[in-house]
Design an enzyme around this catalytic site. Structure first.
Site, PDB file in Angstrom:
ATOM      1  N   TYR A 126      16.978  36.309 -10.174  1.00  0.00           N
ATOM      2  CA  TYR A 126      16.362  35.185 -10.875  1.00  0.00           C
ATOM      3  C   TYR A 126      14.894  35.017 -10.521  1.00  0.00           C
ATOM      4  O   TYR A 126      14.252  34.075 -10.976  1.00  0.00           O
ATOM      5  CB  TYR A 126      17.128  33.893 -10.567  1.00  0.00           C
ATOM      6  CG  TYR A 126      18.505  33.879 -11.177  1.00  0.00           C
ATOM      7  CD1 TYR A 126      19.423  34.867 -10.853  1.00  0.00           C
ATOM      8  CD2 TYR A 126      18.893  32.901 -12.064  1.00  0.00           C
ATOM      9  CE1 TYR A 126      20.684  34.881 -11.400  1.00  0.00           C
ATOM     10  CE2 TYR A 126      20.165  32.902 -12.611  1.00  0.00           C
ATOM     11  CZ  TYR A 126      21.052  33.896 -12.284  1.00  0.00           C
ATOM     12  OH  TYR A 126      22.303  33.890 -12.832  1.00  0.00           O
ATOM     13  N   LYS A 173      27.749  41.833  -2.103  1.00  0.00           N
ATOM     14  CA  LYS A 173      28.152  43.161  -2.580  1.00  0.00           C
ATOM     15  C   LYS A 173      27.414  44.183  -1.708  1.00  0.00           C
ATOM     16  O   LYS A 173      26.727  45.082  -2.199  1.00  0.00           O
ATOM     17  CB  LYS A 173      27.781  43.287  -4.071  1.00  0.00           C
ATOM     18  CG  LYS A 173      28.291  44.523  -4.751  1.00  0.00           C
ATOM     19  CD  LYS A 173      29.726  44.430  -5.216  1.00  0.00           C
ATOM     20  CE  LYS A 173      30.199  45.775  -5.705  1.00  0.00           C
ATOM     21  NZ  LYS A 173      31.640  45.832  -6.022  1.00  0.00           N
ATOM     22  N   ASP A 206      33.475  40.952  -6.081  1.00  0.00           N
ATOM     23  CA  ASP A 206      34.524  41.262  -7.074  1.00  0.00           C
ATOM     24  C   ASP A 206      35.893  40.836  -6.548  1.00  0.00           C
ATOM     25  O   ASP A 206      36.694  40.218  -7.263  1.00  0.00           O
ATOM     26  CB  ASP A 206      34.494  42.744  -7.494  1.00  0.00           C
ATOM     27  CG  ASP A 206      34.233  43.706  -6.357  1.00  0.00           C
ATOM     28  OD1 ASP A 206      33.850  43.248  -5.264  1.00  0.00           O
ATOM     29  OD2 ASP A 206      34.420  44.921  -6.537  1.00  0.00           O
ATOM     30  N   ASP A 230      25.859  31.641  -9.514  1.00  0.00           N
ATOM     31  CA  ASP A 230      25.844  31.188 -10.901  1.00  0.00           C
ATOM     32  C   ASP A 230      27.202  31.489 -11.539  1.00  0.00           C
ATOM     33  O   ASP A 230      27.845  30.628 -12.149  1.00  0.00           O
ATOM     34  CB  ASP A 230      24.712  31.932 -11.639  1.00  0.00           C
ATOM     35  CG  ASP A 230      24.378  31.313 -12.979  1.00  0.00           C
ATOM     36  OD1 ASP A 230      25.028  30.322 -13.359  1.00  0.00           O
ATOM     37  OD2 ASP A 230      23.475  31.824 -13.653  1.00  0.00           O
TER      38      ASP A 230
END
Ligand code: NAI
Length: 334
Positions: A126, A173, A206, A230
């Site tokens: 972002y 991640k 995930d 988000d």
């Protein structure tokens, strides 16, 4: 004598003005004295000011240090900066905090979800650094800094300590993005060392998505970089009955903007149908920040009672009451 607070109010657009009015009426009925400094921002004001986020809106928040904000529409592909990203970056509101819990009486798949998402608010993908490598390839830059990671993880642990929470889970991640998410995870582990009484673990994003859908009641405080925050905060709102219920706060060192997690809902704008719960609960977070905890608790209980009774609930929760009817029911409950 009662203290009078001065707070910036950004009603926003779409359902923003309807739900903001619900919140200000309820605060007024609670007896807290607020002098609202009304600031116009959003797509509806582009013709008037030439920008969706006039400088005077930012100046008003800098002056008052606290704002309550309705959602604003971000025009897609028109070249205007997002109002939300501009506000968060120019006021350095580095922590986005969204408490997500089940309310008695609201139909949802789970009975006892009670988690809080801490989303880093200023960097990651972002940061808005994107370019075309050539006509057929675009590149976005993901920024993760030690400083911003430390601040958001520290905010999550401090919240856990101050609110009787037992565990913080970092979401990342780092198995794939070894440098950027690796730095976030390493920093989270370092901060965790400073808090002996709070449990800490980490989960890959995930796997976290699956775990949240299977057993959301196992999680407590979650902390993560911007993009995962988000996505997972919308996912988590779906676990408890939808976006109409989830409040939020954007916090910096000395300023805070309180706003619901949902957007401007153009599909139902102007129809007196929107659920104002999310912005009312955002204003409850704001009142606590303003040390008006007694009124904040009363409003929260009134909302919980109206939801539980189920007589005046809005269409998103399966009822057929209007925004005004729900608001009036909360006011009578107060
Ligand atoms: P949205 O959150 O506005 O709507 C998604 C769905 O949820 C719609 O079906 C809507 O009717 C429903 N919904 C949302 N809030 C509700 C409420 N309080 N009561 C009942 N139903 C509700 O998301 P969408 O459609 O993706 O975005 C619309 C606009 O809002 C976009 O321009 C987007 O950029 C902006 N947006 C602004 C945010 C903010 O100002 N903080 C946050 C998210 C989106």
């Amino acid at each position: 004598m009662k203290h009078r607070h001065r707070v910036t109010l950004i009603p926003g657009d779409g359902i923003g003005p309807e739900v903001s009015e619900a919140a200000t009426k309820i605060i007024n009925a609670s007896g807290v004295d607020i002098d609202w400094d009304i600031a116009e921002a959003g797509a509806a004001f582009i013709d008037k000011y030439g920008t969706p986020i006039p400088e005077k809106v930012i100046d008003s928040i800098k002056r008052n240090k606290v704002a309550l904000k309705g959602p604003v529409t971000t025009p897609v592909g028109k070249g205007f900066k997002s109002v939300n990203v501009t506000l968060r970056k120019s006021l350095n509101l580095y922590a986005n905090i969204r408490p997500i819990k089940t309310y008695e009486g609201v139909k949802s798949r789970y009975d006892n979800v009670d988690l809080v998402i801490f989303r880093e608010n200023t960097e990651d993908l972002y940061a808005g650094i994107e370019f075309m490598v050539n006509d057929e390839t675009a590149q976005s830059v993901k920024i993760i800094s030690k400083n911003a990671s430390r601040k958001i993880v520290k905010a999550a642990f401090e919240y856990a300590v101050n609110n009787g929470r037992r565990k913080v889970t970092a979401v990342h991640k780092a198995n794939i993005m070894k440098l950027s998410d690796g730095l976030f995870l390493r920093t989270a582990r370092e901060v965790a060392e400073e808090y002996d009484d709070i449990e800490f673990d980490d989960v890959i994003v995930d796997a976290m998505s699956m775990k949240l859908v299977l057993n959301p009641e196992k999680y407590d405080v979650l902390v993560m970089p911007n993009l995962y925050g988000d996505i997972l905060s919308d996912l988590a709102s779906g676990l408890v009955g939808g976006l109409g219920l989830v409040p939020g706060a954007n916090m910096g060192e000395e300023r805070a903007v309180f706003e619901p997690a949902h957007g401007s809902a153009p599909d139902i704008a102007g129809q007196n149908k929107a659920n104002p719960t999310a912005i009312i609960l955002s204003s409850v977070m704001m009142l606590k920040y303003l040390h008006e905890s007694e009124a904040a608790d009363r409003i929260e209980r009134a909302v919980e009672n109206v939801l539980k009774e189920g007589k005046y609930i809005t269409p998103d929760l399966g009822g057929n009451s209007t925004t005004d009817e729900f608001t009036n029911a909360v006011i009578s409950e107060l």
